[in-house]
Design an enzyme around this catalytic site. Structure first.
Site, PDB file in Angstrom:
ATOM      1  CG  ASP A  76      -0.238  -0.104   2.537  1.00  0.00           C
ATOM      2  OD1 ASP A  76       0.766  -0.839   2.607  1.00  0.00           O
ATOM      3  OD2 ASP A  76      -0.680   0.528   3.513  1.00  0.00           O
ATOM      4  CD  GLU A 133       3.473  -0.864   7.523  1.00  0.00           C
ATOM      5  OE1 GLU A 133       3.744  -0.814   8.744  1.00  0.00           O
ATOM      6  OE2 GLU A 133       3.548   0.128   6.769  1.00  0.00           O
TER       7      GLU A 133
END
Length: 387
Positions: A76, A133
């Protein structure tokens, strides 16, 4: 090993830059996950999608041993407006791969390609591409959805590019390597009123100011000097006019620590101080405290293997002198399995100030370290599954 993967690099650099130009936020990594799944299928791996939302796992087997290892990369991006002139600048204003997860994804795909064609290991390698994350706990979600039940791993490993270390170096350590991360949200409530008549209403702004001052004494006066902890108030919001005392002021902040007892002490102190300020100022104060990431703790045997693999990959490996106060949700995987987390140097210059930090608007992953990260990941698998 870097010579063996040289032919993979042009395509992987192009892929990394494509991911950088098309960043996706937590649990929205649909394009990235699709690219990952397609690339793994082309290698002949067994591919599983939709784990933890947008997570992908590729399974590669060689030999007959029942041993297994997990290699993890995060996918991400961050809600940051990117700055710079690079050709692969983010196409989506306000979303930026400012932490190098595009590089992590490319490196793990590179390791999968190298291991799939060489197969110099005996057992199973699980390539774990994790969503979310950045503050959303994608690792926790994957574990809760049965990651290690579906894909058994004797140990699990991950790396993070580290601008504070020069390219060509790597560090880790047994025990804590990254801090636990907690968040607090506090609302200070008065009644609101005219700024020229402060005696008619509890002053939420004044109470919030006193609260901020007292909160910052916690780590210096409540925590033993032998322990490490950080508390920072990061946002204050309240009021809309110069002549109105607001009815409420909001505070937000973070706490970083390495020990559960220290966490307990700090949370209790925040609540105690808030209660005292409320009583002294006539306000009402509400505290919400969330422990969202635990400390990232390496197991000793796996930390030693990580350093050994770094040396085998051609890196200058050393023991990290101390843990970092940044946090990492790989901690959830390390709570479930033995493993280790490695810092991979990525600074292209010895002058730290010339290398933008993680989460900086002008940060970009250093493509020169792609082969080093690929080599480390592959070496971890080969060493862990040797024979």
């Amino acid at each position: 090993m870097t010579r063996e993967i040289a032919d993979l690099l042009p395509e992987l650099v192009a892929l990394r830059r494509d991911l950088h130009a098309h960043p996706e936020l937590a649990f929205k990594e649909h394009r990235t996950a699709g690219i990952v799944a397609s690339a793994l299928r082309e290698l002949g791996l067994e591919v599983h999608e939709g784990i933890g939302g947008t997570g992908v796992v590729g399974v590669l087997r060689a030999g007959t041993a029942g041993r297994s290892v997990g290699l993890r990369a995060d996918m991400d991006a961050l809600p940051i407006l990117e700055q710079g002139e690079r050709p692969h600048l983010s196409r989506f204003p306000g979303i930026h791969h400012g932490c190098g997860h595009d590089g992590h994804t490319a490196m793990l795909l590179g390791a999968a390609r190298h291991l799939a064609r060489t197969r110099r290991f005996n057992g199973t390698v699980n390539f774990i591409f994790q969503p979310a994350e950045e503050g959303r706990g994608g690792a926790r979600v994957m574990v809760q959805e049965g990651l290690f039940k579906r894909f058994p791993c004797d140990a699990v490993y991950a790396l993070h590019n580290w601008p504070e270390l020069p390219a060509g170096t790597a560090q880790t350590r047994p025990g804590a390597i990254m801090a636990a991360a907690d968040r607090f949200d506090i609302v200070v409530r008065g009644r609101g009123g005219h700024a020229a008549q402060p005696h008619r209403t509890p002053d939420a702004v004044l109470a919030a100011s006193e609260l901020v001052s007292q909160l910052h004494t916690i780590t210096s006066r409540r925590i033993p000097p032998t322990e490490n902890a950080v508390l920072s108030v990061t946002r204050i919001s309240g009021g809309q006019s110069h002549n109105v005392l607001p009815s409420a002021v909001e505070l937000t902040g973070t706490v970083r620590s390495f020990d559960a007892d220290v966490q307990d002490t700090i949370e209790a102190a925040i609540r105690q101080i808030a209660q005292g300020v409320a009583q002294a100022t006539g306000t009402a104060i509400e505290v919400e405290y969330v422990r969202y990431y635990p400390a990232t703790v390496n197991t000793p045997q796996e930390a030693a293997l990580a350093l050994r693999a770094a040396e085998a990959a051609g890196l200058k490996a050393s023991m990290a002198p101390s843990a970092a106060f940044t946090s990492e949700d790989f901690a959830f995987m390390l709570q479930a399995r033995p493993g280790a987390y490695l810092w991979l140097g990525q600074a292209a210059t010895s002058r730290r100030e010339d290398s933008p930090s993680l989460h900086h608007p002008s940060y970009d992953f250093n493509d020169e370290v792609l082969p080093l990260g690929i080599a480390w990941l592959a070496q971890v698998a080969c060493i862990a599954l040797a024979g």
